[in-house]
Enzyme design. Sequence first.
Site, short mmCIF file in Angstrom:
data_model
loop_
_atom_site.label_atom_id
_atom_site.label_comp_id
_atom_site.label_asym_id
_atom_site.label_seq_id
_atom_site.Cartn_x
_atom_site.Cartn_y
_atom_site.Cartn_z
N SER A 33 0.86 -1.12 -0.02
CA SER A 33 -0.01 -0.07 0.13
C SER A 33 0.72 1.38 -0.24
CB SER A 33 -1.10 -0.13 1.25
OG SER A 33 -0.62 -0.76 2.10
N ASN B 63 -5.25 6.23 -1.29
CA ASN B 63 -4.37 6.59 -0.36
C ASN B 63 -3.63 7.89 -0.53
OD1 ASN B 63 -4.85 4.39 1.41
ND2 ASN B 63 -3.00 3.35 0.60
N HIS C 97 -3.59 -3.62 -5.89
CA HIS C 97 -3.62 -2.96 -4.51
C HIS C 97 -5.06 -3.47 -4.24
CE1 HIS C 97 -4.07 0.48 -1.67
NE2 HIS C 97 -3.37 -0.68 -0.93
N GLU D 18 -6.80 -1.15 -7.28
CA GLU D 18 -6.13 -0.61 -7.89
C GLU D 18 -5.06 -1.24 -8.69
OE1 GLU D 18 -6.45 3.63 -5.21
OE2 GLU D 18 -4.40 2.39 -5.00
#
Length: 515
Positions: free
Chosen positions: A123, A194, A144, A156
Amino acid sequence: MAGMTSSTAVVVGAGTMGRGIAQVLVESGWRVHMVDPMGDAAAQGQEAVQAAWARAVARGRLDAAHAAALEASLDAAPDYERVEGPPAWVIEAASEDLELKRRLLAELESRWPAGTRLASNTSSLTIASLQGGLRHPERLGGLHFFNPVPRMALVEVIASPATGAAWTAAAFDLARGLGKTPVPAPDRPGFLVNRVMRPFYAEALRLVEEEVAPPEVVDAVMEGAGFPMGPFRLMDLVGIDVNLAVTAAVYAQTFGEDRYRPHPRQQMMRDLGWLGRKRGRGFYDYRPSTDLPTEAPPAPPPEAPRSGGLVAGSPAFQQAWRRLSLPGRLSDEPPEPGLLRFWVDPDPGAEPPRPAGPATLLVVDGTRQHVEPLAARWGRPVVGFDPALVLAGAKVMTVSGYQGPEVAQIFAPLRVVPVEDAIGHVFSRIVCSLVDEALRFRPRIDPAVVDRAVELGVNHPRGPHAWLGRLGAERVAAVLAALRLVGGERYRPSEDLLRAAEREPHASLAERGGI
Ligand code: NAD
């Protein structure tokens, strides 16, 4: 290609993410080997997945024979010995540690031929940083997943410049085959979701540290605006340590970009071991206790004065005000003398209505200006409010400055929450920062992709571009420009945001002055 014909996948790491990824792979027809060399991690991971299937059987969502077939397709072991033939995919979900992952991926690369594709679920490390030690970096990209994997639709897909085009196409197919929604994300620190989410946490922490509002107020405001979880409840769920590690990684990888700087409060909480729900204590206390004060039932909303008020502002603002069933007459006419009880103007800097008489309560935008100095200048009480909460259709309203009982009446049926007289209040500060962050992606990302990713990845009620449309670029830019005056360069509005504001049918950038 050899790997494409195999229906075997290897999941490396049997922790929170590895077991979730293994579960959805098996449920989509893959034969999965989950490998974890640490203690009995592999067996524990396998038991956790089996328990999830057993729960589904108990609830009637899965029949027992199917569950048995699924179980037969999931193998778990401390090593790779039982993996027969080259797998189509190897998905690495081991601990977040650069050296460990680099070593692991080099080993995986040499274990199987080129037809086996490699993916990392990291991540906070870039794919480029993991490719450095590989002989064939084109075999690796990022997949992800979001936690909990079986429930979260987003994946992702991250390709660095060295990732092969064939890898990317296959990764999209794989994710779709798992019933997920793949979105392309840039190989930059934090990828997409994120990265956009950084200000959600960072601004919340600063709001608390600057004593604008305590955690429970910040959470109540954001949840009242439709977010499924306020930033502090979310940090407690994710884990303060995990959140700090991601923040620190993004900060380090951007060479100290101020917007991503971790907050000493996170560090303190981690030092104390207050890591959130998993430790029974984070920003909230989750320990079972009988002597905790029970929350008082919410007071009934006060009788609203249905008349005697004038509400100014743009047509969009007035419409939003009406949709919330807030009181007052919508008008841009100057108020008449006499009976006017309140006057709401979401535009900053407006002079109070002269003829309105001293009894009129002035309610002005408290997110772009301080209201206490205005009250002193005008010689009467002034209430600051967050017009963005009206535009958002929220169930709460933050107010600063004058706090008399009639304030709650003006905003009934919204729940009124007092905050410090601070630029941005709570909602505007967090959301305007999120919006600007999304506009900074280079290369630019299709706004629809960004919004979809944020909606699916963290369940926000709308993505940053939709917020931009709802609140208006001029407002977002103006709030950030005001925050910049008190908080420095980290709030500098991006050029794309300023350009969007200039496109709005108002005054030009220069004429507006304040920006
Ligand atoms: P975790 O600590 O729950 O699990 C990591 C597992 O890796 C452990 O079981 C550990 O024994 C194992 N491991 C350590 N060395 C290994 C090795 N050499 N080979 C195989 N396994 C090894 O962590 P997690 O939350 O499952 O995270 C795994 C990865 O997924 C990390 O890269 C993390 O950044 C990423 N991720 C986590 C989340 C999340 O919300 N937890 C979300 C998205 C991505």
